[in-house]
Design a protein around this motif. Structure first.
Motif, PDB file in Angstrom:
ATOM      1  N   PHE A   1       1.298   1.672  -5.218  1.00 32.39           N
ATOM      2  CA  PHE A   1       2.532   2.444  -5.270  1.00 32.39           C
ATOM      3  C   PHE A   1       2.225   3.932  -5.203  1.00 32.39           C
ATOM      4  CE2 PHE A   1       3.365  -1.512  -7.554  1.00 32.39           C
ATOM      5  CZ  PHE A   1       4.553  -1.930  -6.987  1.00 32.39           C
ATOM      6  N   ASN A   2       3.184   4.676  -4.655  1.00 31.14           N
ATOM      7  CA  ASN A   2       3.158   6.122  -4.796  1.00 31.14           C
ATOM      8  C   ASN A   2       3.584   6.490  -6.222  1.00 31.14           C
ATOM      9  OD1 ASN A   2       2.313   6.933  -2.221  1.00 31.14           O
ATOM     10  ND2 ASN A   2       4.384   6.777  -1.389  1.00 31.14           N
TER      11      ASN A   2
ATOM     12  N   ASP B   1      13.200   5.258  -0.742  1.00 26.48           N
ATOM     13  CA  ASP B   1      12.557   4.375  -1.720  1.00 26.48           C
ATOM     14  C   ASP B   1      12.635   2.931  -1.246  1.00 26.48           C
ATOM     15  OD1 ASP B   1      12.157   6.559  -3.514  1.00 26.48           O
ATOM     16  OD2 ASP B   1      14.236   6.360  -4.182  1.00 26.48           O
ATOM     17  N   THR B   2      11.525   2.224  -1.384  1.00 29.94           N
ATOM     18  CA  THR B   2      11.554   0.776  -1.160  1.00 29.94           C
ATOM     19  C   THR B   2      11.998   0.042  -2.409  1.00 29.94           C
ATOM     20  OG1 THR B   2       9.751   0.986   0.439  1.00 29.94           O
ATOM     21  CG2 THR B   2      10.169  -1.208  -0.442  1.00 29.94           C
ATOM     22  N   PHE B   3      11.634   0.577  -3.580  1.00 28.55           N
ATOM     23  CA  PHE B   3      11.995  -0.035  -4.859  1.00 28.55           C
ATOM     24  C   PHE B   3      12.632   1.021  -5.759  1.00 28.55           C
ATOM     25  CE2 PHE B   3       8.110  -2.031  -3.267  1.00 28.55           C
ATOM     26  CZ  PHE B   3       8.515  -3.347  -3.141  1.00 28.55           C
ATOM     27  N   ALA B   4      13.641   0.600  -6.488  1.00 31.69           N
ATOM     28  CA  ALA B   4      14.282   1.465  -7.477  1.00 31.69           C
ATOM     29  C   ALA B   4      14.512   0.646  -8.742  1.00 31.69           C
ATOM     30  CB  ALA B   4      15.595   2.023  -6.951  1.00 31.69           C
ATOM     31  N   ILE B   5      13.935   1.103  -9.852  1.00 30.51           N
ATOM     32  CA  ILE B   5      14.023   0.387 -11.129  1.00 30.51           C
ATOM     33  C   ILE B   5      14.963   1.149 -12.055  1.00 30.51           C
ATOM     34  CG2 ILE B   5      12.726  -0.426 -13.138  1.00 30.51           C
ATOM     35  CD1 ILE B   5      10.255  -0.556 -11.381  1.00 30.51           C
TER      36      ILE B   5
ATOM     37  N   HIS C   1       0.843  -1.191   0.000  1.00 29.82           N
ATOM     38  CA  HIS C   1       0.000   0.000   0.000  1.00 29.82           C
ATOM     39  C   HIS C   1       0.878   1.241   0.000  1.00 29.82           C
ATOM     40  CE1 HIS C   1      -3.651   2.291   0.581  1.00 29.82           C
ATOM     41  NE2 HIS C   1      -3.113   2.927   1.612  1.00 29.82           N
ATOM     42  N   LYS C   2       0.786   2.033  -1.091  1.00 30.63           N
ATOM     43  CA  LYS C   2       1.538   3.284  -1.240  1.00 30.63           C
ATOM     44  C   LYS C   2       3.031   3.085  -1.020  1.00 30.63           C
ATOM     45  CE  LYS C   2      -2.262   6.451  -0.168  1.00 30.63           C
ATOM     46  NZ  LYS C   2      -2.725   7.587   0.667  1.00 30.63           N
ATOM     47  N   ALA C   3       3.580   2.069  -1.649  1.00 27.13           N
ATOM     48  CA  ALA C   3       5.010   1.811  -1.535  1.00 27.13           C
ATOM     49  C   ALA C   3       5.797   2.854  -2.323  1.00 27.13           C
ATOM     50  CB  ALA C   3       5.339   0.406  -2.052  1.00 27.13           C
TER      51      ALA C   3
ATOM     52  N   ARG D   1       5.713   4.057 -20.731  1.00 30.13           N
ATOM     53  CA  ARG D   1       4.507   3.263 -20.473  1.00 30.13           C
ATOM     54  C   ARG D   1       4.674   2.448 -19.191  1.00 30.13           C
ATOM     55  NH1 ARG D   1       1.085  -0.152 -24.867  1.00 30.13           N
ATOM     56  NH2 ARG D   1      -0.299  -1.214 -23.408  1.00 30.13           N
ATOM     57  N   ILE D   2       5.846   1.890 -18.978  1.00 27.42           N
ATOM     58  CA  ILE D   2       6.097   1.120 -17.750  1.00 27.42           C
ATOM     59  C   ILE D   2       6.035   2.032 -16.532  1.00 27.42           C
ATOM     60  CG2 ILE D   2       7.862  -0.168 -16.494  1.00 27.42           C
ATOM     61  CD1 ILE D   2       8.716  -1.390 -19.156  1.00 27.42           C
ATOM     62  N   ALA D   3       6.639   3.205 -16.627  1.00 24.89           N
ATOM     63  CA  ALA D   3       6.636   4.130 -15.489  1.00 24.89           C
ATOM     64  C   ALA D   3       5.221   4.567 -15.136  1.00 24.89           C
ATOM     65  CB  ALA D   3       7.514   5.335 -15.802  1.00 24.89           C
ATOM     66  N   ASP D   4       4.392   4.784 -16.157  1.00 26.94           N
ATOM     67  CA  ASP D   4       3.016   5.229 -15.901  1.00 26.94           C
ATOM     68  C   ASP D   4       2.136   4.128 -15.315  1.00 26.94           C
ATOM     69  OD1 ASP D   4       3.657   7.708 -16.889  1.00 26.94           O
ATOM     70  OD2 ASP D   4       2.891   7.313 -18.909  1.00 26.94           O
TER      71      ASP D   4
END
Length: 373
Positions: free
Chosen positions: A74-75, A94-98, A47-49, A64-67
């Motif tokens: 996710f936030n 950040d919990t996740f970084a792509i 929830h809102k990661a 497109r992936i970012a959107d």
């Protein structure tokens, strides 16, 4: 006269409980705010990661992936550079970084299967485990949809027709609210009966009971039915007002059948509370015993994690615990709408375990009274 003695002694226990504001506060809290907070907190849900994206490709596919990363899971993604990625992860932003590499779209269209780097802050264990699967699914879905519009030779995939039974909306708080009621039933029934016995000893009223024409059975039975009645009443109110009313959780089965199972469970747990009360000499000792007994009962009963994921030895041992059968019964009735034809083994098990615990507690209670004379 024995039935009258049990009745009058039980009424005395209820009056004594009404004069204890701390225990009354605990009862109200456990079956109202704690049930609501356990349902809404949902620590296992994504929830809102917070997520950040390093887009080195700047292509139609990468945008497109970012959107695709949207609320409530996710936030909105923070678009950052590669040099900022490690610094933000170290700071806990950040919990996740792509990291989407350069020429990503071109390599995908050419069929080269390029790799995207995903950095995860694994100290946030629940979000890290759940979110990784979410992110992989989102990237795979968006890439497949993009390829369908640009390549005719995309590999056909198998469609999954999901049918979520018993919880079609996949709402986590449906599970959390009911399980919290189950845990509160076990916790309060043990605390109230044990505290009632210790309070008698600390106030010196046990000696008064010993000179009265009452037996240990009558004294113990009165404490059991009085405290069980309190917990059973508050359970029905919490299930009706908080779970069904405030949280709008649908109950599939018979509430009456569930309360019958709750009554049998309370017969066992209140007897266990009496047993622990005869061992402890003070409320601090009783609190320590509660930690040693209550936590394993709740964690290993199947209310938190499925019993099938536990070692076989633990599963067999926990069949001797009343709340193991109570969890199975409650989930079957409240979630799946099971009737008496399904849950009768659990009802019989609760009755047998309750009778055994009552007998052991009565023997211990008689021995304790004998030493006080």
């Amino acid at each position: 006269m024995r039935a009258a003695n049990i009745l009058h002694l039980g009424v005395k226990e209820l009056r004594s409980l009404l004069g204890d504001p701390m225990l009354l506060t605990l009862i109200v809290y456990a079956f109202s705010f704690e049930v609501y907070s356990a349902a809404k907190a949902m620590p296992e849900t994504l929830h809102k990661a917070p997520i950040a994206i390093v887009d080195e490709d700047r292509s139609q596919l990468s945008i497109r992936i970012a959107d695709a990363f949207i609320a409530p899971h996710f936030n909105p993604p923070a678009m950052i550079t590669r040099t900022e990625m490690d610094r933000r992860m170290d700071a806990g932003l950040d919990t996740f970084a792509i990291n989407i590499p350069p020429n990503f779209q071109r390599d995908v269209l050419a069929g080269r299967s390029p790799a995207i780097q995903l950095n995860v802050d694994a100290t946030r264990m629940s979000q890290a485990f759940t979110g990784s699967g979410y992110i992989q699914s989102i990237i795979t879905t968006e890439t497949s949809a993009f390829l369908q519009g640009h390549r005719a030779d995309t590999v056909a995939t198998v469609a999954l027709n999901l049918r979520a039974r018993f919880n079609p909306e996949l709402n986590q708080f449906w599970f959390g609210s009911v399980m919290q009621i189950i845990n509160s039933v076990t916790m309060l029934s043990i605390i109230l009966t044990g505290a009632a016995l210790i309070r008698e000893r600390e106030h010196g009223t046990v000696e008064h009971l010993l000179v009265m024409p009452v037996t240990p059975f009558e004294i113990m039975a009165a404490k059991v039915w009085a405290m069980a009645l309190v917990v059973l009443t508050t359970t029905a109110c919490s299930l009706t007002l908080v779970v069904q009313g405030l949280l709008r959780v649908p109950i599939e089965g018979s509430v009456t059948l569930f309360l019958v199972g709750t009554a049998l469970h309370l017969f066992a747990t209140t007897s266990l509370g009496i047993f622990l009360g005869t061992i402890a000499r003070s409320m601090p000792q009783f609190g320590l015993l509660m930690m040693l007994v209550l936590l394993p009962l709740q964690i290993l009963s199947g209310s938190t994690t499925p019993r099938e994921s536990m070692p076989d030895a633990v599963q067999w041992i926990m069949l001797a615990a009343p709340n193991t059968h109570f969890v199975i019964l409650a989930q079957a009735i409240l979630y799946r709408g099971a009737g008496l034809a399904v849950v009768w083994p659990q009802l019989i098990s609760l009755a047998l375990i309750g009778s055994l615990l009552f007998s052991l507690s009565l023997a211990r209670f008689r021995k304790t009274i004998t030493t006080m004379v």
